[in-house]
Structure formats: structure tokens, C-alpha cells
Design a protein around this motif. Structure first.
Motif, short mmCIF file in Angstrom:
data_model
loop_
_atom_site.label_atom_id
_atom_site.label_comp_id
_atom_site.label_asym_id
_atom_site.label_seq_id
_atom_site.Cartn_x
_atom_site.Cartn_y
_atom_site.Cartn_z
N ALA A 51 44.88 12.23 100.59
CA ALA A 51 43.45 12.30 100.32
C ALA A 51 43.01 13.71 99.92
O ALA A 51 42.07 13.89 99.15
CB ALA A 51 42.66 11.84 101.54
N SER A 52 43.71 14.70 100.43
CA SER A 52 43.34 16.08 100.12
C SER A 52 44.18 16.68 99.00
O SER A 52 44.00 17.85 98.66
CB SER A 52 43.49 16.94 101.37
OG SER A 52 44.85 17.06 101.73
N LYS A 103 41.24 9.44 94.93
CA LYS A 103 40.77 10.01 96.19
C LYS A 103 40.08 8.98 97.08
O LYS A 103 40.37 8.93 98.27
CB LYS A 103 39.85 11.20 95.90
CG LYS A 103 39.40 11.94 97.14
CD LYS A 103 38.55 13.14 96.79
CE LYS A 103 38.01 13.83 98.00
NZ LYS A 103 37.18 14.98 97.66
N PRO A 104 39.16 8.13 96.56
CA PRO A 104 38.54 7.14 97.46
C PRO A 104 39.55 6.17 98.09
O PRO A 104 39.44 5.84 99.26
CB PRO A 104 37.56 6.39 96.55
CG PRO A 104 37.27 7.34 95.44
CD PRO A 104 38.53 8.12 95.24
N MET A 112 41.37 8.02 100.76
CA MET A 112 40.48 8.20 101.92
C MET A 112 40.44 6.93 102.76
O MET A 112 40.47 7.00 103.99
CB MET A 112 39.07 8.57 101.47
CG MET A 112 38.94 9.95 100.93
SD MET A 112 39.10 11.15 102.26
CE MET A 112 38.75 12.61 101.35
N LEU A 113 40.33 5.79 102.11
CA LEU A 113 40.29 4.52 102.86
C LEU A 113 41.61 4.27 103.60
O LEU A 113 41.60 3.85 104.76
CB LEU A 113 40.00 3.36 101.91
CG LEU A 113 38.57 3.23 101.44
CD1 LEU A 113 38.45 2.12 100.41
CD2 LEU A 113 37.66 2.95 102.62
N ILE A 114 42.71 4.55 102.93
CA ILE A 114 44.01 4.38 103.57
C ILE A 114 44.14 5.32 104.77
O ILE A 114 44.55 4.92 105.86
CB ILE A 114 45.15 4.60 102.56
CG1 ILE A 114 45.16 3.48 101.53
CG2 ILE A 114 46.51 4.72 103.26
CD1 ILE A 114 46.05 3.73 100.34
N VAL A 173 40.98 15.03 106.65
CA VAL A 173 40.19 14.03 105.94
C VAL A 173 38.72 14.44 105.86
O VAL A 173 38.09 14.34 104.80
CB VAL A 173 40.33 12.64 106.60
CG1 VAL A 173 39.32 11.66 106.06
CG2 VAL A 173 41.74 12.11 106.38
N VAL A 174 38.16 14.95 106.96
CA VAL A 174 36.77 15.41 106.94
C VAL A 174 36.62 16.59 105.99
O VAL A 174 35.64 16.68 105.24
CB VAL A 174 36.29 15.76 108.36
CG1 VAL A 174 34.97 16.49 108.34
CG2 VAL A 174 36.18 14.49 109.20
N ALA A 175 37.59 17.49 105.98
CA ALA A 175 37.55 18.62 105.05
C ALA A 175 37.59 18.15 103.60
O ALA A 175 36.88 18.68 102.74
CB ALA A 175 38.70 19.58 105.34
N ALA A 176 38.41 17.13 103.33
CA ALA A 176 38.49 16.60 101.96
C ALA A 176 37.19 15.90 101.56
O ALA A 176 36.78 15.97 100.40
CB ALA A 176 39.66 15.64 101.84
N LEU A 177 36.55 15.24 102.52
CA LEU A 177 35.28 14.57 102.22
C LEU A 177 34.15 15.55 101.95
O LEU A 177 33.26 15.28 101.16
CB LEU A 177 34.88 13.66 103.39
CG LEU A 177 35.57 12.31 103.46
CD1 LEU A 177 35.21 11.62 104.77
CD2 LEU A 177 35.19 11.45 102.29
#
Length: 124
Positions: free
Chosen positions: A28-29, A58-59, A62-64, A110-114
Motif C-alpha cells: 500500500a505504501s 493503491k486502493p 489498502m483494502l487488502i 497504512v495510516v501513513a500511506a493514507l
């Protein structure tokens, strides 16, 4: 099936969920945070620019990652303990601490990537 075999199966499942969460977080990142971290560490090259081709995925990543992390957190923190032969709950293995640290690290990535669009301009 004995308690030892069942315990080993549960430990193996939580290890796979933790590993899946970490791998999902890295994927994701990979378009945003990974190049920034590599450049900050002094690693450079033309190939780093190619990581941006993963941006459309990316989405999905992120879901995975969120799915694996949620399952991993549930497995490590919320799964009911099994009753041992004497009627008490079986103790959790020491590796649970490592899994917790790995899950929290994956959740942080994950939060950093979001939220990269918010904090990345601070580094320019």
C-alpha cells in the motif's frame, strides 16, 4: 485433535495474518512512502521513479492490508482463549508480543500511506 496441535494451528494462522498485514502495508505504501523512505536513507536510482506505476493499485492494496490487519488484530487481541485440560485458559505464547508489534507497525504504515498527502509536503 490435541490442544497442542490446535494451539500450533492458531499460532500459525495468526502469524500468517500478521505477515499478510505487513506485506499489504508495504504494498500500500510502495507508490508513496517507500520511495520517500529509500531516498531519505540515501538509496537512489532511476528505478525508484518506477514505483509510481503502482499508484492506481493503491486502493486495492489498502483494502487488502486493512483486511489482513483487521483479521490479525482480531486473532491476536480478541480471540477467546481455549480451555485447557484442567479447565483454565491456556497461556498465550511469548511470540504474541512480536505479532502485536508487527501489527501495530503495519497499521502505522497504512495510516501513513493514507495520509501522505497531508504530511509529505513538510519534507519538501
Amino acid at each position: 485433535m490435541s490442544d497442542k496441535t490446535t494451539s500450533s494451528g492458531n499460532d500459525r494462522r495468526s502469524s500468517w495474518l500478521t505477515a499478510g498485514g505487513i506485506l499489504g502495508a508495504v504494498l500500500a505504501s510502495s507508490c508513496c512512502i517507500l520511495p520517500l523512505m529509500l531516498i531519505s536513507a540515501g538509496v537512489s536510482g532511476a528505478w525508484i521513479g518506477q514505483l509510481t506505476v503502482l499508484e492506481p493499485y493503491k486502493p486495492a492494496f489498502m483494502l487488502i492490508a486493512a483486511g489482513f490487519l483487521a483479521a490479525g488484530f482480531w486473532e491476536v487481541y480478541f480471540r477467546k482463549g481455549r480451555h485447557c485440560e484442567d479447565g483454565s485458559y491456556c497461556a498465550r505464547p511469548a511470540s504474541s508480543r512480536i505479532k502485536q508489534i508487527a501489527l501495530w507497525g503495519g497499521a502505522f504504515i497504512v495510516v501513513a500511506a493514507l495520509t501522505i498527502d497531508t504530511w509529505a509536503p513538510l519534507f519538501y
